[in-house]
Design a protein around this motif. Structure first.
Motif, PDB file in Angstrom:
ATOM      1  N   LYS A  41      -0.535  -5.038   2.149  1.00 54.71           N
ATOM      2  CA  LYS A  41       0.206  -6.011   1.330  1.00 54.71           C
ATOM      3  C   LYS A  41      -0.763  -6.921   0.566  1.00 54.71           C
ATOM      4  O   LYS A  41      -0.533  -7.259  -0.594  1.00 54.71           O
ATOM      5  N   LEU A  42      -1.848  -7.299   1.234  1.00 51.56           N
ATOM      6  CA  LEU A  42      -2.853  -8.163   0.592  1.00 51.56           C
ATOM      7  C   LEU A  42      -3.522  -7.458  -0.586  1.00 51.56           C
ATOM      8  O   LEU A  42      -3.849  -8.077  -1.598  1.00 51.56           O
ATOM      9  N   GLU A  43      -3.728  -6.150  -0.443  1.00 52.87           N
ATOM     10  CA  GLU A  43      -4.343  -5.372  -1.527  1.00 52.87           C
ATOM     11  C   GLU A  43      -3.392  -5.202  -2.710  1.00 52.87           C
ATOM     12  O   GLU A  43      -3.832  -5.123  -3.860  1.00 52.87           O
ATOM     13  N   GLN A  44      -2.089  -5.164  -2.428  1.00 55.42           N
ATOM     14  CA  GLN A  44      -1.098  -4.910  -3.475  1.00 55.42           C
ATOM     15  C   GLN A  44      -0.652  -6.183  -4.197  1.00 55.42           C
ATOM     16  O   GLN A  44      -0.272  -6.129  -5.367  1.00 55.42           O
ATOM     17  N   THR A  45      -0.694  -7.322  -3.523  1.00 56.67           N
ATOM     18  CA  THR A  45      -0.153  -8.569  -4.076  1.00 56.67           C
ATOM     19  C   THR A  45      -1.136  -9.721  -3.842  1.00 56.67           C
ATOM     20  O   THR A  45      -1.812  -9.768  -2.817  1.00 56.67           O
ATOM     21  N   GLU A  46      -1.188 -10.647  -4.797  1.00 55.53           N
ATOM     22  CA  GLU A  46      -2.065 -11.814  -4.650  1.00 55.53           C
ATOM     23  C   GLU A  46      -1.377 -12.842  -3.748  1.00 55.53           C
ATOM     24  O   GLU A  46      -0.568 -13.646  -4.198  1.00 55.53           O
ATOM     25  N   ILE A  47      -1.695 -12.779  -2.461  1.00 60.38           N
ATOM     26  CA  ILE A  47      -1.072 -13.650  -1.452  1.00 60.38           C
ATOM     27  C   ILE A  47      -1.825 -14.986  -1.402  1.00 60.38           C
ATOM     28  O   ILE A  47      -3.053 -15.019  -1.407  1.00 60.38           O
ATOM     29  N   ASP A  48      -1.053 -16.085  -1.311  1.00 58.27           N
ATOM     30  CA  ASP A  48      -1.679 -17.408  -1.206  1.00 58.27           C
ATOM     31  C   ASP A  48      -2.011 -17.766   0.238  1.00 58.27           C
ATOM     32  O   ASP A  48      -3.124 -18.200   0.531  1.00 58.27           O
ATOM     33  N   VAL A  49      -1.019 -17.599   1.140  1.00 57.40           N
ATOM     34  CA  VAL A  49      -1.227 -17.980   2.550  1.00 57.40           C
ATOM     35  C   VAL A  49      -0.699 -16.874   3.466  1.00 57.40           C
ATOM     36  O   VAL A  49       0.369 -16.309   3.218  1.00 57.40           O
ATOM     37  N   VAL A  50      -1.478 -16.586   4.516  1.00 57.48           N
ATOM     38  CA  VAL A  50      -1.064 -15.611   5.533  1.00 57.48           C
ATOM     39  C   VAL A  50      -0.752 -16.352   6.831  1.00 57.48           C
ATOM     40  O   VAL A  50      -1.560 -17.157   7.304  1.00 57.48           O
ATOM     41  N   LEU A  51       0.441 -16.093   7.376  1.00 59.75           N
ATOM     42  CA  LEU A  51       0.784 -16.547   8.730  1.00 59.75           C
ATOM     43  C   LEU A  51       0.626 -15.337   9.637  1.00 59.75           C
ATOM     44  O   LEU A  51       1.364 -14.364   9.514  1.00 59.75           O
ATOM     45  N   CYS A  52      -0.343 -15.356  10.524  1.00 56.16           N
ATOM     46  CA  CYS A  52      -0.689 -14.149  11.283  1.00 56.16           C
ATOM     47  C   CYS A  52      -0.689 -14.410  12.791  1.00 56.16           C
ATOM     48  O   CYS A  52      -1.305 -15.376  13.265  1.00 56.16           O
ATOM     49  N   ASP A  53       0.003 -13.539  13.517  1.00 56.57           N
ATOM     50  CA  ASP A  53       0.002 -13.608  14.979  1.00 56.57           C
ATOM     51  C   ASP A  53      -1.392 -13.218  15.491  1.00 56.57           C
ATOM     52  O   ASP A  53      -2.102 -12.430  14.853  1.00 56.57           O
ATOM     53  N   VAL A  54      -1.779 -13.776  16.623  1.00 55.71           N
ATOM     54  CA  VAL A  54      -3.097 -13.455  17.192  1.00 55.71           C
ATOM     55  C   VAL A  54      -3.078 -12.099  17.887  1.00 55.71           C
ATOM     56  O   VAL A  54      -3.973 -11.277  17.688  1.00 55.71           O
ATOM     57  N   LYS A  55      -2.044 -11.833  18.699  1.00 58.75           N
ATOM     58  CA  LYS A  55      -1.977 -10.578  19.460  1.00 58.75           C
ATOM     59  C   LYS A  55      -1.068  -9.590  18.726  1.00 58.75           C
ATOM     60  O   LYS A  55       0.146  -9.807  18.638  1.00 58.75           O
ATOM     61  N   LEU A  56      -1.654  -8.534  18.202  1.00 61.19           N
ATOM     62  CA  LEU A  56      -0.897  -7.536  17.455  1.00 61.19           C
ATOM     63  C   LEU A  56      -1.212  -6.136  17.990  1.00 61.19           C
ATOM     64  O   LEU A  56      -2.267  -5.934  18.618  1.00 61.19           O
ATOM     65  N   PRO A  57      -0.334  -5.152  17.785  1.00 53.79           N
ATOM     66  CA  PRO A  57      -0.541  -3.815  18.366  1.00 53.79           C
ATOM     67  C   PRO A  57      -1.871  -3.175  17.977  1.00 53.79           C
ATOM     68  O   PRO A  57      -2.463  -2.439  18.783  1.00 53.79           O
ATOM     69  N   ASP A  58      -2.324  -3.422  16.771  1.00 52.73           N
ATOM     70  CA  ASP A  58      -3.545  -2.735  16.321  1.00 52.73           C
ATOM     71  C   ASP A  58      -4.750  -3.658  16.193  1.00 52.73           C
ATOM     72  O   ASP A  58      -5.716  -3.335  15.499  1.00 52.73           O
ATOM     73  N   GLY A  59      -4.730  -4.801  16.868  1.00 55.02           N
ATOM     74  CA  GLY A  59      -5.922  -5.647  16.831  1.00 55.02           C
ATOM     75  C   GLY A  59      -5.632  -7.114  17.082  1.00 55.02           C
ATOM     76  O   GLY A  59      -4.508  -7.507  17.409  1.00 55.02           O
TER      77      GLY A  59
END
Length: 446
Positions: A41-59
């Motif tokens: 999504k970041l590569e496809q769209t110019e994102i201003d802010v990311v809200l990201c969980d710490v524990k995710l399935p792939d990292g």
């Protein structure tokens, strides 16, 4: 402008709830369930802010944060965690997180944090745009001209820009030495660091010394506090000394010591300081002749003359006059709120026939004056300064072989040939002032 927020969380219900809350504030929302799809999504769209969980399935979001900042440095990241973990929080901030909050406990902080993060992104984008405009303004591509002389000079400047070598820019007044100095700095490894310019002809010896080296409080009458000098300000960047030929001899010795040791002592101080700067110097004098006649230190001249670039005068690049004229006509038409003016053939012919003792600076001033005086859509020669038209007329008149003017013109030309165009030496042999010689050169169109 709608700001774009990306939520990366594998808990669909929580992700949807956050999306609804944030969307109600007018933000555009994008969602991802894992790090891989989030990065896409970041590569496809110019994102201003990311809200990201710490524990995710792939990292881990803390580690993923570094990937985001490396690839999208202007994007801010707020990390979300189910449990407050101090080591994770510390590492997140070190990796460049905007903030680190606990789900549930800190939900009321999310919207205010988003607004603060978006404000920071907007500021960073403005700074980046400003830096781009500055870089564009001083890039070599913006130097106007297609003549062989200017292209050769640009080629030399581009080659030396990537080095740390001292550069000596020579040429007549108004040929654009500061523009080249800025372009060299902006295309060097010191880009982003200070570019400090000082005109050595502007100050008395005492003031120039203080401006260059700085001073301690009480060093002289009026020194009410410590003052940084240009050498200190240029640390890590570039120091541009214009009209260096006007620098007093004793200050030349001090400058030479700085160039050789990177050390200097502020006026009134006893403790040496260090400064790592690149020097670009400029002069309209013939420093070789000046040093031969002991008006300029020969050791400093040889230290400065590591890489000399001689800028051509405007009369040596007549081919560029139409390009420069069109550029300034457009600039001053916009500045004076006039529609774009056209350049008449007679106007351009007068420009091309003129000797331009003040070079590009003089051309710029003439164009500005002409645009202000113009009444129609086309610039005609009647808006040019009288002396330009008068000189052009004089130059077109045939000169009698028996007139004193003819004899004077022939004699000056012979001496110029003898000195291989060295005007300072020519003026000395003719026993006239250098300003008089330039006037005669213009008058006789030599």
């Amino acid at each position: 402008m709608t700001h774009k927020i990306l939520i990366i969380d594998d808990e669909e219900k929580l992700r949807s709830l956050l999306a609804r809350i944030i969307k109600s504030e007018g933000f555009e929302i994008f969602e991802a369930k894992d790090l891989k799809s989030g990065f896409k999504k970041l590569e496809q769209t110019e994102i201003d802010v990311v809200l990201c969980d710490v524990k995710l399935p792939d990292g881990n979001g803390v580690d993923f944060l570094q990937n985001i900042k490396n690839s999208f440095p202007l994007t801010e990241v707020i990390l979300l965690t189910a449990f407050g973990n101090i080591p994770d929080g510390v590492q997140a901030m070190k990796n460049g997180a905007f903030d680190y909050i606990v789900k549930g406990d800190d939900n009321d902080k999310i919207i205010p944090l988003l607004y603060k993060a978006v404000e920071k992104v907007q500021l960073q984008k403005k700074v980046q745009q400003l830096e781009k405009r500055i870089n564009d303004k001083y890039s070599f591509s913006t130097i106007i001209g297609k003549s062989k002389g200017i292209e050769q000079v640009i080629d030399l400047a581009q080659k030396v820009a990537k080095t740390d070598s001292t550069v000596l820019l020579t040429g007549e007044t108004g040929t654009g030495k500061e523009v080249f100095a800025q372009a060299i700095h902006e295309n060097s490894n010191r880009v982003g660091k200070s570019f400090v310019a000082l005109n050595c002809s502007t100050f008395s010896k005492e003031i120039l010394e203080s401006e260059l080296f700085g001073h301690k409080q009480g060093a002289f009458t009026g020194a009410l506090k410590d003052k940084k000098g240009f050498i200190e300000e240029a640390n890590g960047g570039t120091l541009f000394l214009d009209e260096i030929g006007e620098m007093p001899i004793d200050l030349q010795a001090k400058l030479l010591r700085v160039l050789e040791t990177s050390e200097y002592i502020p006026v009134g101080d006893t403790t040496p300081k260090k400064s790592n700067f690149r020097l670009i110097a400029a002069t309209n004098r013939d420093l070789k002749t000046e040093s031969d006649e002991h008006r300029f230190r020969s050791d400093l001249y040889f230290r400065l003359n590591i890489f000399e670039i001689k800028l051509p005068s405007l009369r040596e690049r007549v081919k560029d006059i139409p390009l420069l004229a069109n550029y300034y006509v457009k600039q001053f038409s916009e500045k004076t709120n006039k529609k774009a003016l056209q350049i008449g053939d007679d106007f351009l012919q007068k420009l091309e026939n003129y000797s331009w003792p003040g070079n590009i600076r003089e051309l710029k001033n003439v164009i500005e004056r002409s645009v202000i005086l113009s009444n129609g859509d086309i610039l005609t020669s009647d808006v040019l300064p009288y002396e330009m038209q008068h000189q052009a007329e004089n130059n077109s008149k045939p000169m009698s072989a028996f007139s004193m003017q003819s004899v004077e013109k022939l004699h000056i030309q012979k001496v110029l040939n003898y000195t291989k165009g060295n005007k300072a030496e020519t003026a000395r042999l003719l026993e006239i002032g250098i300003a008089t010689l330039y006037r005669k050169i213009e008058e006789y169109n030599l």
